[in-house]
Scaffold this motif. Structure first.
Motif, PDB file in Angstrom:
ATOM      1  N   THR A  53     -10.516  -2.856  -1.307  1.00  0.00           N
ATOM      2  CA  THR A  53     -10.962  -1.481  -1.089  1.00  0.00           C
ATOM      3  C   THR A  53     -10.895  -1.079   0.382  1.00  0.00           C
ATOM      4  N   HIS A  78      -4.997   6.454  -5.533  1.00  0.00           N
ATOM      5  CA  HIS A  78      -5.796   5.492  -4.759  1.00  0.00           C
ATOM      6  C   HIS A  78      -6.849   4.784  -5.598  1.00  0.00           C
ATOM      7  N   ASN A  79      -7.006   5.184  -6.844  1.00  0.00           N
ATOM      8  CA  ASN A  79      -7.997   4.545  -7.701  1.00  0.00           C
ATOM      9  C   ASN A  79      -7.363   3.630  -8.745  1.00  0.00           C
ATOM     10  N   ILE A  94      -6.452  -1.564  -7.609  1.00  0.00           N
ATOM     11  CA  ILE A  94      -7.236  -1.819  -6.396  1.00  0.00           C
ATOM     12  C   ILE A  94      -7.377  -3.321  -6.181  1.00  0.00           C
ATOM     13  N   THR A 106       0.794  -1.241   0.000  1.00  0.00           N
ATOM     14  CA  THR A 106       0.000   0.000   0.000  1.00  0.00           C
ATOM     15  C   THR A 106       0.824   1.287   0.000  1.00  0.00           C
ATOM     16  N   LEU A 123     -12.191   3.260  -2.981  1.00  0.00           N
ATOM     17  CA  LEU A 123     -10.809   3.384  -3.437  1.00  0.00           C
ATOM     18  C   LEU A 123      -9.910   2.366  -2.739  1.00  0.00           C
ATOM     19  N   ALA A 124      -8.678   2.291  -3.188  1.00  0.00           N
ATOM     20  CA  ALA A 124      -7.710   1.373  -2.591  1.00  0.00           C
ATOM     21  C   ALA A 124      -7.435   1.735  -1.135  1.00  0.00           C
ATOM     22  N   GLN A 125      -6.945   0.755  -0.386  1.00  0.00           N
ATOM     23  CA  GLN A 125      -6.693   0.954   1.044  1.00  0.00           C
ATOM     24  C   GLN A 125      -5.699   2.074   1.328  1.00  0.00           C
TER      25      GLN A 125
END
Length: 291
Positions: free
Chosen positions: A236, A229-230, A233, A220, A279-281
């Motif tokens: 989420t 962050h998009n 992924i 991350t 969005l991603a962690q």
């Protein structure tokens, strides 16, 4: 002759597992709320189904990969749910990360109906699942596990049997809570480093090769450094928050106070409130920046 499989769900992890099963020669029927997600799987040989019940009929095992308790309850027990259509003695393999209490409730209903239940969450990312590098975290009776073993060995390189139904979920929830802690702490590291003017690429490299590196952090931190962050992924922010929340419920059930876990869970909850749920962690970083 490979066992016939009905699959509930076609998200990132589910699609990777279905693809792997098809490659290994298993016939797979698939249901998903969005039929669009099934099309690539049909192109690989899967059969699309209109309801969970249709996917669960005339198969040896039904595998579920749902987002949460609510979705799992609907596909197993709701209208046109899988349980009512399953053959007596068939396997119900639940790979979703669910709350411990709901796993016990669901498994009781499945076994009372004369089917076999396997608590089988996994720890992997989609690319690992597709490559057969999944680890199953099992809670099940031995007879059920042995019946399911050929299917599991087709998609996994490790099967860890913790004990009876529910025990696999206990480990998975705490594993994912630990991931939330690692990611939350990594966000604090990155926020301080950026504020102090450190080179982001050097920070990422030093962390990955240092004594406190964790897989969750290594995965991350690049997204935190780039702010993208998009992209890429794998998991989420909303799903991490859900899993951490379920883990905290389990701790409450056991009469335990987990202050570190609670703090990380609150960070992810704030990220959802701020609109970063899909969005991603790595987006949890934004909750640190906004303090």
């Amino acid at each position: 002759m490979p066992q016939k499989i009905g699959f509930l769900g076609a998200g990132r992890m589910a699609s990777a597992m279905i693809s792997r099963l098809l490659e290994q020669g298993y016939p797979v029927k698939v249901w998903n709320r969005s039929l669009e997600k099934i099309k690539p799987l049909v192109a690989k040989g899967a059969t699309a189904c209109n309801t969970p019940a249709e996917a669960a009929s005339d198969v040896d095992a039904v595998i579920s990969f749902m987002a949460d308790d609510i979705a799992a309850e609907a596909v197993w027990l709701g209208e046109n749910g899988a349980l009512c259509a399953m053959t007596p003695g068939a396997l119900a393999i639940e790979c979703s990360t669910l709350s411990h209490g709901f796993v016990l409730e669901l498994s009781n209903k499945v076994m009372t109906a004369g089917r076999l239940y396997i608590d089988a969450p996994v720890t992997a990312v989609p690319a690992q699942v597709a490559a057969g590098e999944t680890m199953f975290l099992i809670g099940a009776e031995k007879v059920a596990l042995e019946q399911a073993r050929p299917i599991m060995e087709a998609v996994a390189n490790r099967i860890v049997h913790f004990g009876p139904v529910g025990s696999g979920t206990v480990y998975k929830l705490m594993n994912n809570l630990l991931g939330a802690v690692h990611i939350a702490a990594a966000a604090e590291l990155v926020a301080v480093a950026q504020k102090a003017g450190l080179d982001g690429n050097l920070v990422a490299d030093a962390f990955a090769n240092g004594a406190v590196a964790s897989r969750a952090g290594v995965m991350t931190i690049p997204g935190m450094i780039s702010g993208n962050h998009n992209e890429s992924i794998h998991f989420t922010t909303a799903l991490r928050a859900k899993d951490a929340g379920y883990a905290m419920w389990l701790a409450d059930e056991l009469g335990l106070d987990l202050p570190v876990g609670r703090s990380a869970t609150e960070m992810f909850d704030r990220a959802i409130e701020a609109g970063f749920g899909d969005l991603a962690q790595s987006a949890v970083l934004e909750t640190v920046r906004s303090r």
